[in-house]
Design an enzyme around this catalytic site. Structure first.
Site, PDB file in Angstrom:
ATOM      1  N   CYS B  62      49.845  34.604  65.172  1.00  0.00           N
ATOM      2  CA  CYS B  62      49.089  35.553  66.303  1.00  0.00           C
ATOM      3  C   CYS B  62      49.002  36.873  65.366  1.00  0.00           C
ATOM      4  CB  CYS B  62      50.403  35.810  67.233  1.00  0.00           C
ATOM      5  SG  CYS B  62      52.019  36.436  66.635  1.00  0.00           S
ATOM      6  N   ALA B  65      51.821  38.150  63.720  1.00  0.00           N
ATOM      7  CA  ALA B  65      51.893  37.614  62.183  1.00  0.00           C
ATOM      8  C   ALA B  65      51.012  38.095  61.113  1.00  0.00           C
ATOM      9  CB  ALA B  65      51.773  36.029  62.281  1.00  0.00           C
ATOM     10  N   ARG B  96      56.698  33.981  53.196  1.00  0.00           N
ATOM     11  CA  ARG B  96      55.582  34.134  52.480  1.00  0.00           C
ATOM     12  C   ARG B  96      55.590  34.376  51.188  1.00  0.00           C
ATOM     13  NH1 ARG B  96      50.235  35.122  53.832  1.00  0.00           N
ATOM     14  NH2 ARG B  96      49.634  36.710  52.785  1.00  0.00           N
ATOM     15  N   HIS B 195      45.572  41.621  61.350  1.00  0.00           N
ATOM     16  CA  HIS B 195      45.047  42.480  60.163  1.00  0.00           C
ATOM     17  C   HIS B 195      44.263  43.575  60.453  1.00  0.00           C
ATOM     18  CE1 HIS B 195      44.793  38.050  58.435  1.00  0.00           C
ATOM     19  NE2 HIS B 195      46.027  38.585  58.474  1.00  0.00           N
TER      20      HIS B 195
HETATM   21  S1  SF4 Z   1      55.414  35.184  67.847  1.00  0.00           S
HETATM   22 FE1  SF4 Z   1      56.004  36.960  68.931  1.00  0.00          FE
HETATM   23  S2  SF4 Z   1      54.240  38.362  69.049  1.00  0.00           S
HETATM   24 FE2  SF4 Z   1      53.712  36.335  68.033  1.00  0.00          FE
HETATM   25  S3  SF4 Z   1      52.473  35.379  70.174  1.00  0.00           S
HETATM   26 FE3  SF4 Z   1      54.822  34.524  69.891  1.00  0.00          FE
HETATM   27  S4  SF4 Z   1      56.039  36.039  71.009  1.00  0.00           S
HETATM   28 FE4  SF4 Z   1      53.966  37.051  70.700  1.00  0.00          FE
END
Ligand code: SF4
Lengths: 74, 493
Positions: B62, B65, B96, B195
């Site tokens: 996402c 991330a 990572r 990014h």
């Molecule tokens: S990891 Fe966290 S920020 Fe990313 S989609 Fe899931 S809930 Fe949302």
């Protein structure tokens, strides 16, 4: 209208970049390309064309400018 | 197994698509392609950066991330608050392998997880007060922190917290930069937008801060390494090559990087861009605003390294170019030794890749230097410009797959029968159980570095270790082996 960025490529040619769509392409022709008048209709290698309001040439590249899409290649 | 022809590859794609319902089939068909080097523009053959189909398995991340994990995370002397519930940060913590120098918890914080741990009441009443409190606490507990970034998780955008206002206030109070990043996970189709958002946050909140500072003395040979996350030490094995060449590396973005390095970047002469996907935005911005040109390079495998070093040197004067040749000559015996040792063991082996960022195209050179061939490659979250750059690197009639689904990838592998697969942790055990050697190419399978000449030696060893591991002929238990072999063994015993 979209924000585009024009820069010089490795061979000195103009390179077109449309950040929103990550579209990068060389410009094959630009209607006006003199210091006093710069812009107009630009044609891309992929066949698309855009229009930049003719203006004095930017002092240095890259240069961000607003452009109108005339004909997107797709 | 010999390579597939163009027709066979096309047939394979058609066959794999067969199982989908019509609509899904139409959509997925656009993401799978047979490489054709004569095509100049990737969008003629492959579509990318679209929303993944519901119901299929994707390994995308996402936006959070992309920002917290990739771009901001490795900046070592800042604390990155995962603002929202605890899980997003905790489950991705230290995954990572961005190496760094420093004392964790004192002056560096990369592998730690800081979170505002949202509870129901924070969702209902808003979390701004909590954020302000966390920032004060951080300043108290970790006085050596240089700055703080607030990485929004999904709920922040949903409940409409004003993290910008809190950050501005807190920044004034602690007299350190506090950067709000609007990288809620639901934005965009993959980590890629994360990014971009992270790049924009750096542009808006970091770059201009030290404009007036004149304490830094620039030299004509200042370069930066952009888009190298120092995974397993990658940036270090790249950096030494540049330094041996006579250049001065003034910033590493962002592996083993610091806030001060980022602030100084506008004083560089040339930005060297490794991961184009995650940091081209900021490079383009710096080119326009500060007139710093940027250059893509590739430090995977000796052929590409030499090519890149020469390209970089050509930007500078003759003294650098001379030293560049010396560096290449210096490492040549080492390269020859590595190739002599491993090429005979690896030559002719076929590889399929499915990774993110830059690797699906950048590592091809490394494999080729070892006599191996990449027969299929694909990106998790690439855009059109990445595929433009990939088409030239890949052989004709090889497979290209964008945001490949679990099913497609398995089917491709069953048909193409590669000798090695390089992809992520989620694919690793499936393919190993299918009996195919596998390397985890996101964080180098707990190994690395793979960049630079030193990295190439490790890369070659790792590939050999995986491919020629004796375990791969032990997959069939003795009692299931064909009779003839069983007799041989009986005799031997
Ligand atoms: S990891 Fe966290 S920020 Fe990313 S989609 Fe899931 S809930 Fe949302």
């Amino acid at each position: 209208m979209a924000n585009i960025m024009i820069r010089r490529g490795d061979k000195g040619e103009y390179v077109f970049y449309l950040p929103k769509r990550d579209l990068e392409d060389t410009i094959v022709s630009m209607e006006f390309d003199t210091p006093e008048k710069w812009g107009g209709e630009i044609k891309l290698n992929n066949g698309g064309s855009y229009f930049i309001e003719p203006q004095t040439a930017p002092e240095r590249l890259p240069y961000s400018v607003r452009a109108k899409r005339l004909d997107a290649a797709e | 197994m010999s390579n597939l022809t163009r027709e066979e590859t096309e047939a394979l794609i058609a066959e794999v698509l067969e199982v989908y319902p019509d609509k899904a089939k139409k959509d997925r068909a656009k993401h799978l392609a047979v490489n054709d080097q004569s095509i100049e523009q990737s969008k003629k053959c492959i579509t990318s950066n679209r929303k993944s189909l519901p119901g299929v398995m994707t390994i995308r991340g996402c936006a959070y991330a992309g920002s917290r994990g990739v771009v901001w995370g490795p900046i070592k002397d800042m604390i990155h608050i995962s603002h929202g519930p605890v899980g997003c940060g905790q489950y991705s913590r230290a995954g990572r392998r961005n190496y760094y120098i420093g004392t964790t918890g004192v002056n560096t914080f990369v592998t730690m997880n800081f979170t505002s741990d949202f509870q129901e009441k924070d969702i209902v009443f808003g979390g701004d007060k909590k954020l302000a409190k966390i920032i004060t606490e951080i300043e108290e507990l970790f006085p050596l922190v240089k700055g703080i970034s607030v990485q929004s998780e999904c709920p922040i955008g949903l409940i409409g917290d004003d993290i910008e206002a809190v950050s501005k206030k807190a920044s004034a109070a602690i007299n350190k930069p506090v950067v709000p990043v609007r990288c809620e996970g639901f934005r965009g189709v993959s980590q890629s937008l994360g990014h971009h958002i992270a790049n924009d946050a750096i542009r808006d909140w970091v770059l201009d801060v030290k404009k007036e500072d004149t304490s830094f003395v620039p030299s004509p040979y200042d370069v930066t390494v952009i888009g190298d996350y120092n995974i397993g030490g990658d940036a270090w094995s790249s950096r030494i090559l540049l330094e041996e060449m006579g250049l001065r590396v003034i910033a590493q973005w962002s592996g083993d990087g610091s806030l001060a390095e980022m602030e100084l970047t506008p004083k560089a002469k040339l930005n060297l861009l490794h991961c184009y996907r995650s940091m081209n935005y900021i490079s383009r911005h710096m080119e326009e605003k500060y007139g710093i040109p940027w250059m893509e390079y590739n430090f995977f495998g000796p052929t590409k390294i030499a090519e890149s070093l020469r390209k970089i040197a050509a930007f500078f004067d003759e003294s650098i170019q001379k030293k560049c040749e010396e560096v290449i000559a210096k490492y040549q015996p080492m390269v020859d030794a590595v190739v002599a040792k491993y090429k005979p063991r690896l030559t002719g082996k076929r590889v399929m890749l499915y990774v993110g960022g830059l690797r699906p195209r950048h590592v091809i050179g490394s494999y080729e230097d070892l006599g191996m061939e990449v027969v299929g490659t694909g990106y998790e979250f690439a855009h059109g410009d990445d595929y433009d750059r990939t088409i030239k690197e890949m052989g004709n009639a090889t497979l290209l797959y964008d945001d490949v689904t679990g099913f497609e990838f398995e089917e491709f592998v069953k048909k193409v029968k590669p000798d090695l697969i390089g992809s992520g942790i989620k694919e690793k055990y499936i393919f190993q159980k299918m009996g195919i050697p596998f390397r985890q190419m996101h964080s180098w399978d707990y190994s690395g570095p793979y960049h630079g000449y030193d990295g190439f030696a490790i890369f070659a060893r790792d590939m050999d270790m995986t491919l020629n591991n004796p375990c791969w002929n032990k997959l069939i238990p003795p009692w299931k082996k064909p009779a003839a072999e069983g007799e041989d063994m009986a005799k031997a015993a």
